[in-house]
Scaffold this motif. Structure first.
Motif, PDB file in Angstrom:
ATOM      1  N   HIS A   1     -12.020  -9.329  -2.144  1.00 39.70           N
ATOM      2  CA  HIS A   1     -10.994  -8.575  -2.855  1.00 39.70           C
ATOM      3  C   HIS A   1      -9.762  -8.668  -2.504  1.00 39.70           C
ATOM      4  N   ASP A   2      -8.721  -8.545  -3.517  1.00 40.51           N
ATOM      5  CA  ASP A   2      -6.714  -8.555  -3.307  1.00 40.51           C
ATOM      6  C   ASP A   2      -6.640  -7.264  -2.842  1.00 40.51           C
ATOM      7  N   ARG A   3      -7.420  -6.340  -2.844  1.00 34.80           N
ATOM      8  CA  ARG A   3      -6.478  -4.970  -2.817  1.00 34.80           C
ATOM      9  C   ARG A   3      -7.405  -4.411  -0.966  1.00 34.80           C
ATOM     10  N   MET A   4      -7.427  -2.904  -0.616  1.00 33.24           N
ATOM     11  CA  MET A   4      -7.916  -1.917  -0.005  1.00 33.24           C
ATOM     12  C   MET A   4      -7.661  -1.346   0.513  1.00 33.24           C
ATOM     13  N   PRO A   5      -8.542  -0.262   0.956  1.00 29.38           N
ATOM     14  CA  PRO A   5      -8.048   0.874   1.263  1.00 29.38           C
ATOM     15  C   PRO A   5      -7.191   1.204   2.327  1.00 29.38           C
ATOM     16  N   VAL A   6      -6.442   2.217   2.454  1.00 34.52           N
ATOM     17  CA  VAL A   6      -5.318   2.027   3.702  1.00 34.52           C
ATOM     18  C   VAL A   6      -6.462   3.604   4.428  1.00 34.52           C
ATOM     19  N   ILE A   7      -6.873   2.603   5.246  1.00 33.67           N
ATOM     20  CA  ILE A   7      -7.607   3.343   6.730  1.00 33.67           C
ATOM     21  C   ILE A   7      -6.786   3.611   7.746  1.00 33.67           C
ATOM     22  N   LEU A   8      -6.648   5.154   8.175  1.00 29.36           N
ATOM     23  CA  LEU A   8      -5.544   5.387   9.056  1.00 29.36           C
ATOM     24  C   LEU A   8      -6.808   5.811  10.042  1.00 29.36           C
ATOM     25  N   SER A   9      -5.433   5.749  11.258  1.00 31.77           N
ATOM     26  CA  SER A   9      -5.706   5.344  12.869  1.00 31.77           C
ATOM     27  C   SER A   9      -5.733   7.306  13.495  1.00 31.77           C
ATOM     28  N   ARG A  10      -6.883   7.459  14.161  1.00 34.93           N
ATOM     29  CA  ARG A  10      -6.937   8.311  14.446  1.00 34.93           C
ATOM     30  C   ARG A  10      -5.445   9.738  14.719  1.00 34.93           C
ATOM     31  N   GLU A  11      -4.385   8.429  15.815  1.00 37.47           N
ATOM     32  CA  GLU A  11      -3.347   8.725  15.881  1.00 37.47           C
ATOM     33  C   GLU A  11      -2.317   9.351  14.238  1.00 37.47           C
ATOM     34  N   ASN A  12      -2.383   8.142  13.931  1.00 39.37           N
ATOM     35  CA  ASN A  12      -1.918   8.489  11.952  1.00 39.37           C
ATOM     36  C   ASN A  12      -2.540   9.365  11.120  1.00 39.37           C
ATOM     37  N   GLU A  13      -3.957  10.038  11.519  1.00 41.85           N
ATOM     38  CA  GLU A  13      -4.388  11.035  10.640  1.00 41.85           C
ATOM     39  C   GLU A  13      -3.471  11.688  10.974  1.00 41.85           C
ATOM     40  N   LYS A  14      -2.536  12.003  12.133  1.00 42.06           N
ATOM     41  CA  LYS A  14      -2.328  13.689  12.377  1.00 42.06           C
ATOM     42  C   LYS A  14      -0.736  13.192  11.222  1.00 42.06           C
ATOM     43  N   LYS A  15      -0.513  12.723  11.719  1.00 40.02           N
ATOM     44  CA  LYS A  15       1.026  11.981  10.801  1.00 40.02           C
ATOM     45  C   LYS A  15       0.807  12.168   9.605  1.00 40.02           C
ATOM     46  N   TRP A  16       0.030  11.596   9.200  1.00 36.74           N
ATOM     47  CA  TRP A  16      -0.041  11.328   7.853  1.00 36.74           C
ATOM     48  C   TRP A  16      -0.697  13.451   6.889  1.00 36.74           C
ATOM     49  N   LEU A  17      -1.415  13.715   7.517  1.00 42.34           N
ATOM     50  CA  LEU A  17      -1.724  15.129   7.622  1.00 42.34           C
ATOM     51  C   LEU A  17      -0.003  16.259   8.146  1.00 42.34           C
ATOM     52  N   ASP A  18       0.674  15.911   8.732  1.00 46.39           N
ATOM     53  CA  ASP A  18       1.777  16.842   8.910  1.00 46.39           C
ATOM     54  C   ASP A  18       3.367  16.917   8.152  1.00 46.39           C
ATOM     55  N   LYS A  19       3.026  18.067   7.314  1.00 42.63           N
ATOM     56  CA  LYS A  19       4.052  18.224   7.014  1.00 42.63           C
ATOM     57  C   LYS A  19       5.440  17.810   6.826  1.00 42.63           C
ATOM     58  N   TYR A  20       5.847  18.149   8.295  1.00 41.39           N
ATOM     59  CA  TYR A  20       7.349  17.209   8.677  1.00 41.39           C
ATOM     60  C   TYR A  20       7.708  15.533   8.729  1.00 41.39           C
ATOM     61  N   SER A  21       6.374  14.554   8.710  1.00 43.61           N
ATOM     62  CA  SER A  21       6.445  13.449   8.753  1.00 43.61           C
ATOM     63  C   SER A  21       7.407  13.439   7.791  1.00 43.61           C
ATOM     64  N   ASN A  22       8.372  12.196   7.612  1.00 45.63           N
ATOM     65  CA  ASN A  22       9.402  12.064   6.328  1.00 45.63           C
ATOM     66  C   ASN A  22       8.733  10.721   5.771  1.00 45.63           C
ATOM     67  N   GLU A  23       9.535  10.432   4.275  1.00 44.17           N
ATOM     68  CA  GLU A  23       9.185   9.134   3.859  1.00 44.17           C
ATOM     69  C   GLU A  23       9.466   8.054   4.572  1.00 44.17           C
ATOM     70  N   THR A  24       9.857   7.449   5.147  1.00 42.91           N
ATOM     71  CA  THR A  24       9.631   6.649   6.385  1.00 42.91           C
ATOM     72  C   THR A  24       8.465   6.201   7.345  1.00 42.91           C
ATOM     73  N   GLU A  25       8.431   7.718   7.713  1.00 44.63           N
ATOM     74  CA  GLU A  25       7.341   7.466   8.922  1.00 44.63           C
ATOM     75  C   GLU A  25       6.172   7.283   7.805  1.00 44.63           C
ATOM     76  N   LEU A  26       5.932   8.305   6.829  1.00 44.69           N
ATOM     77  CA  LEU A  26       4.936   7.344   5.990  1.00 44.69           C
ATOM     78  C   LEU A  26       4.601   6.551   5.702  1.00 44.69           C
ATOM     79  N   LEU A  27       5.209   5.798   4.962  1.00 43.31           N
ATOM     80  CA  LEU A  27       5.618   4.768   3.737  1.00 43.31           C
ATOM     81  C   LEU A  27       4.857   3.722   5.495  1.00 43.31           C
TER      82      LEU A  27
END
Length: 232
Positions: free
Chosen positions: A159-185
Motif C-alpha cells: 500500500h502507498d500509505r501506512m498509519p503512524v506508529i509511535l515509539s514508547r518515548e514518542n507516545e509521551k510526547k504525543w500526549l504532552d499538552k506542552y509539545s509544540n507543533e514542530t515537535e509533534l510533526l
C-alpha cells in the motif's frame, strides 16, 4: 489509508503496556473497523482508557452519522487543515493496536489481505486525534481518527500509505499538552522497517462481521475464489 486493525491482547496486557486503567470490560478484537467503539488514551486523561468511535466529524459536518465520517488524516497536512487543526493542537490520542491490515491488488478483481505487526507482535499505538460532537439524538459523542504517513519498505509492497506508529518515548510526547507543533510533526514519520513484519491472512478479514482469532493467523495467499496463488 488505514481501514482495519487488530487489538488481540487482553485487558491486563493493555493496562500493563500503557500504564492506564480500563474500567470497562474489554474482549480481544481481531478485525476492528470504522464506526466501532474501541479503546483510546487521550491527552486529557492519559492514565485511563476511554472508548471512542472510530470516525470523526469535521467542524463543518456536524450531526453526520458515524458511518459517513472520515477515518484517517494525512500527517503531512493535519496541522493545516481547518477540520483537523484544532484537534491536532489540543485533542491528541493514542490508539492501541497490535496489527493492521492492507490489501494487495493482484489484477483487476483479486486482492490479498496482509497483516502488519511489530516483529515481536507486541502492542503499540497509532497517533490519533479525537473530537467531541453532538449526535443526532442530542447526546455528546466522542470520535477519533488515525494519522497516516508515507509507507516504509515493508508496507509499500502492499500500500502507498501506512498509519503512524509511535515509539514508547514518542507516545509521551504525543500526549504532552506542552509539545509544540514542530515537535509533534517530527513524530509523524514512518516506523522503521526493521521493527516490522507482514504476512498474508485469511479472506475472512474482508467482512467486518468476522471478528475471531482465525483472522490474524498466517494463511497462504488465496485469490477471491479460494485458489492458492504464487504470490507471497
Amino acid at each position: 489509508m488505514c481501514g482495519r486493525y487488530s487489538l488481540s491482547k487482553s485487558k491486563i496486557d493493555l493496562e500493563e503496556r500503557f500504564q492506564a486503567e480500563m474500567l470497562s470490560d474489554f474482549k480481544p478484537r481481531y478485525n476492528i473497523a470504522p464506526t466501532q467503539l474501541v479503546p483510546v488514551i487521550t491527552s486529557d486523561s492519559p492514565k485511563g482508557f476511554s472508548f471512542f468511535y472510530w470516525g470523526i466529524t469535521p467542524d463543518f459536518g456536524q450531526n453526520k452519522p458515524v458511518a459517513q465520517k472520515l477515518i484517517n488524516a494525512k500527517a503531512e497536512t493535519v496541522h493545516e487543515k481547518v477540520s483537523f487543526k484544532s484537534s491536532f493542537q489540543s485533542r491528541r490520542c493514542l490508539v492501541p493496536a497490535d496489527g493492521f491490515f492492507e490489501w494487495k491488488k493482484l489484477g483487476k478483481k483479486t486482492k490479498i489481505p496482509y497483516r502488519f505487526t511489530l516483529r515481536d507482535e507486541s502492542l503499540f499505538s497509532f497517533a490519533g486525534i479525537w473530537e467531541e460532537y453532538e449526535g443526532l439524538n442530542g447526546e455528546i459523542q466522542h470520535t477519533f481518527l488515525i494519522l497516516t504517513t508515507t509507507p516504509n519498505s515493508v508496507v509499500e509492497e502492499v500500500h502507498d500509505r501506512m498509519p503512524v506508529i509511535l515509539s514508547r518515548e514518542n507516545e509521551k510526547k504525543w500526549l504532552d499538552k506542552y509539545s509544540n507543533e514542530t515537535e509533534l510533526l517530527a513524530l509523524l514519520k514512518p516506523a522503521s522497517p526493521d521493527l516490522m513484519q507482514s504476512y498474508t491472512v485469511s479472506p475472512l478479514v474482508n467482512s467486518v462481521q468476522n471478528d475471531s482469532p482465525g483472522i490474524i493467523r498466517r494463511t497462504s495467499p488465496m485469490d477471491q475464489h479460494g485458489n492458492y496463488t504464487l504470490f507471497g
